[in-house]
Scaffold this active site. Sequence first.
Site, PDB file in Angstrom:
ATOM      1  N   ARG A   1       0.821  -1.222   0.000  1.00  0.00           N
ATOM      2  CA  ARG A   1       0.000   0.000   0.000  1.00  0.00           C
ATOM      3  C   ARG A   1       0.848   1.261   0.000  1.00  0.00           C
ATOM      4  O   ARG A   1       0.379   2.331  -0.420  1.00  0.00           O
ATOM      5  CB  ARG A   1      -0.994   0.024   1.185  1.00  0.00           C
ATOM      6  CG  ARG A   1      -1.856   1.282   1.147  1.00  0.00           C
ATOM      7  CD  ARG A   1      -2.994   1.296   2.146  1.00  0.00           C
ATOM      8  NE  ARG A   1      -2.604   0.872   3.468  1.00  0.00           N
ATOM      9  CZ  ARG A   1      -1.870   1.610   4.320  1.00  0.00           C
ATOM     10  NH1 ARG A   1      -1.444   2.814   3.971  1.00  0.00           N
ATOM     11  NH2 ARG A   1      -1.554   1.139   5.500  1.00  0.00           N
TER      12      ARG A   1
ATOM     13  N   TYR B   1     -12.630  14.116 -18.989  1.00  0.00           N
ATOM     14  CA  TYR B   1     -13.009  12.702 -18.847  1.00  0.00           C
ATOM     15  C   TYR B   1     -14.221  12.592 -17.908  1.00  0.00           C
ATOM     16  O   TYR B   1     -14.272  13.295 -16.887  1.00  0.00           O
ATOM     17  CB  TYR B   1     -11.805  11.925 -18.297  1.00  0.00           C
ATOM     18  CG  TYR B   1     -12.130  10.505 -17.953  1.00  0.00           C
ATOM     19  CD1 TYR B   1     -12.317   9.557 -18.955  1.00  0.00           C
ATOM     20  CD2 TYR B   1     -12.273  10.104 -16.629  1.00  0.00           C
ATOM     21  CE1 TYR B   1     -12.646   8.248 -18.640  1.00  0.00           C
ATOM     22  CE2 TYR B   1     -12.590   8.796 -16.306  1.00  0.00           C
ATOM     23  CZ  TYR B   1     -12.779   7.872 -17.318  1.00  0.00           C
ATOM     24  OH  TYR B   1     -13.103   6.585 -16.997  1.00  0.00           O
TER      25      TYR B   1
ATOM     26  N   ASP C   1      -4.060  16.036 -17.830  1.00  0.00           N
ATOM     27  CA  ASP C   1      -4.316  14.612 -18.042  1.00  0.00           C
ATOM     28  C   ASP C   1      -3.726  14.284 -19.420  1.00  0.00           C
ATOM     29  O   ASP C   1      -4.231  14.741 -20.448  1.00  0.00           O
ATOM     30  CB  ASP C   1      -5.831  14.353 -17.991  1.00  0.00           C
ATOM     31  CG  ASP C   1      -6.190  12.873 -18.157  1.00  0.00           C
ATOM     32  OD1 ASP C   1      -5.437  12.158 -18.854  1.00  0.00           O
ATOM     33  OD2 ASP C   1      -7.224  12.450 -17.620  1.00  0.00           O
TER      34      ASP C   1
ATOM     35  N   LYS D   1      -4.821   2.711 -20.381  1.00  0.00           N
ATOM     36  CA  LYS D   1      -4.927   3.000 -21.813  1.00  0.00           C
ATOM     37  C   LYS D   1      -3.591   2.740 -22.505  1.00  0.00           C
ATOM     38  O   LYS D   1      -3.097   1.629 -22.461  1.00  0.00           O
ATOM     39  CB  LYS D   1      -5.429   4.441 -21.987  1.00  0.00           C
ATOM     40  CG  LYS D   1      -6.534   4.839 -21.004  1.00  0.00           C
ATOM     41  CD  LYS D   1      -7.847   4.098 -21.222  1.00  0.00           C
ATOM     42  CE  LYS D   1      -8.851   4.277 -20.095  1.00  0.00           C
ATOM     43  NZ  LYS D   1      -9.210   5.627 -19.719  1.00  0.00           N
TER      44      LYS D   1
HETATM   45  C1  LIG Z   1      -9.840   6.227 -18.646  1.00  0.00           C
HETATM   46  C2  LIG Z   1      -9.476   7.630 -18.339  1.00  0.00           C
HETATM   47  C3  LIG Z   1      -9.345   8.063 -17.022  1.00  0.00           C
HETATM   48  C4  LIG Z   1      -9.659   7.169 -15.834  1.00  0.00           C
HETATM   49  O1  LIG Z   1      -8.792   6.107 -15.769  1.00  0.00           O
HETATM   50  P1  LIG Z   1      -9.109   4.695 -15.033  1.00  0.00           P
HETATM   51  O2  LIG Z   1      -7.847   3.958 -15.214  1.00  0.00           O
HETATM   52  O3  LIG Z   1     -10.295   4.096 -15.735  1.00  0.00           O
HETATM   53  O4  LIG Z   1      -9.417   5.019 -13.615  1.00  0.00           O
HETATM   54  C5  LIG Z   1      -8.938   9.372 -16.810  1.00  0.00           C
HETATM   55  N1  LIG Z   1      -8.685  10.209 -17.829  1.00  0.00           N
HETATM   56  C6  LIG Z   1      -8.817   9.833 -19.112  1.00  0.00           C
HETATM   57  C7  LIG Z   1      -8.513  10.798 -20.194  1.00  0.00           C
HETATM   58  C8  LIG Z   1      -9.208   8.520 -19.412  1.00  0.00           C
HETATM   59  O5  LIG Z   1      -9.344   8.155 -20.695  1.00  0.00           O
END
Ligand SMILES: *Cc1c(COP(=O)(O)O)cnc(C)c1O
Length: 387
Positions: free
Chosen positions: A53, A107, A179, A204
């Site tokens: 953790r 998002y 992001d 992703k």
């Molecule tokens: C998928 C996504 C998130 C969230 O990510 P998780 O791994 O599903 O928690 C945040 N920002 C963007 C641009 C995303 O595509």
Amino acid sequence: MEPTFRHIDTKAVHAGEPEPRWSGAVAMPIFQTAMFETRVDGDADYHDLRYIRLNNTPNHVVLGKKLAALENAEAALVASSGMAAITTALLTVLKTGDHLLIQDCTYGGTHSFVTHEFARYGMSYDVIDGADPESWKAKLKPTTRAIYVEAIANPVMSVSDLAAAVDFAREHGLVSMIDNTFTSPVNFRPAEWGFDLSLHSCTKYMNGHNDIVAGAVIGRAELVERIRQNLNHLGGSLDPHACYLLHRGMKTLALRVRHQNVSALAIARFLEEHRAVAAVNYPGLIANPHHERAAEFFDGFGGMLSFDLQGGAAAADRMFQRIKLPVIAPSLGGVDSLMTIPARTSHRLLTPDERARIGISDGLVRMSVGIEATDDLIEDLRSALED
Ligand SMILES: *Cc1c(COP(=O)(O)O)cnc(C)c1O
């Protein structure tokens, strides 16, 4: 001293790897152990006790170094999901009474956290038009602490004025947050442009195989350390096995994303010419209103595009019945191409009015281009769109 590598391809493979290798292992082993023996001196700080953790097992440490190297940033950490990275970063940078400027069309999870949860923490926000920096100052408050943008915003693939966001943050003493999920470090490295924090859903492109959920925070060492300590309290740690899969996926990041850049551009051009298609959103297209900004900031335009069909939602449903290669599923950035209707998935929590305002029609189709042969994907689209 850590060796330095010039190209991102080499960094993806070699940066941060243990030196010497554990027992000579070429691939980073999985340390499947919750806790580690305490050192005998007994005065280690809580955050230094080695425990999953606390995000400090060998698997976490190696990933942090590799992630920082990929974006030429000072430090990085991994988290249990993109949302764990984003919410923990926001809750560290902001406290009760603070105000955030956030670009429109973020998002869905981020949008929902800010609009639904912020008030409960006594924090506030204002939405800004990312493409119109002139309008930002009017929304600034004495309590504004940070500005938050997305490199490429889902699902119409808009690109904010990223350089202006950094300048604005510097001028007004704000933390600049971005992001960077859609671009990945292959196409954009926020630290090189002066951003304080870059956030990722490693679910992703970073992992790239549609098989884990993970997140990352990359940026200035002092901020990353504060976020790490808060993450230790909030508990969003990544399991060692998922660390291993992310590590393995990242080794091919540059190869995958460069292929996806080329393939998505070819597919966007094909769709742009097709008579069944009403509009294509892809920043690599010359006619796209965000093209100039995207060309200034990015090394590639990415693997994400969206389009509206002449026949709207009914035509999209018909295409989904006939398409063979892309899987009809949410999420993005992996080796398998995926297609989704954002109004029914990522942007379902928005009201129809909110969706219309940011250009999301009921039939808008979003495509995450995988690593299949471009010709096969185009042929598949051609036959699915036939009369
Ligand atoms: C998928 C996504 C998130 C969230 O990510 P998780 O791994 O599903 O928690 C945040 N920002 C963007 C641009 C995303 O595509």
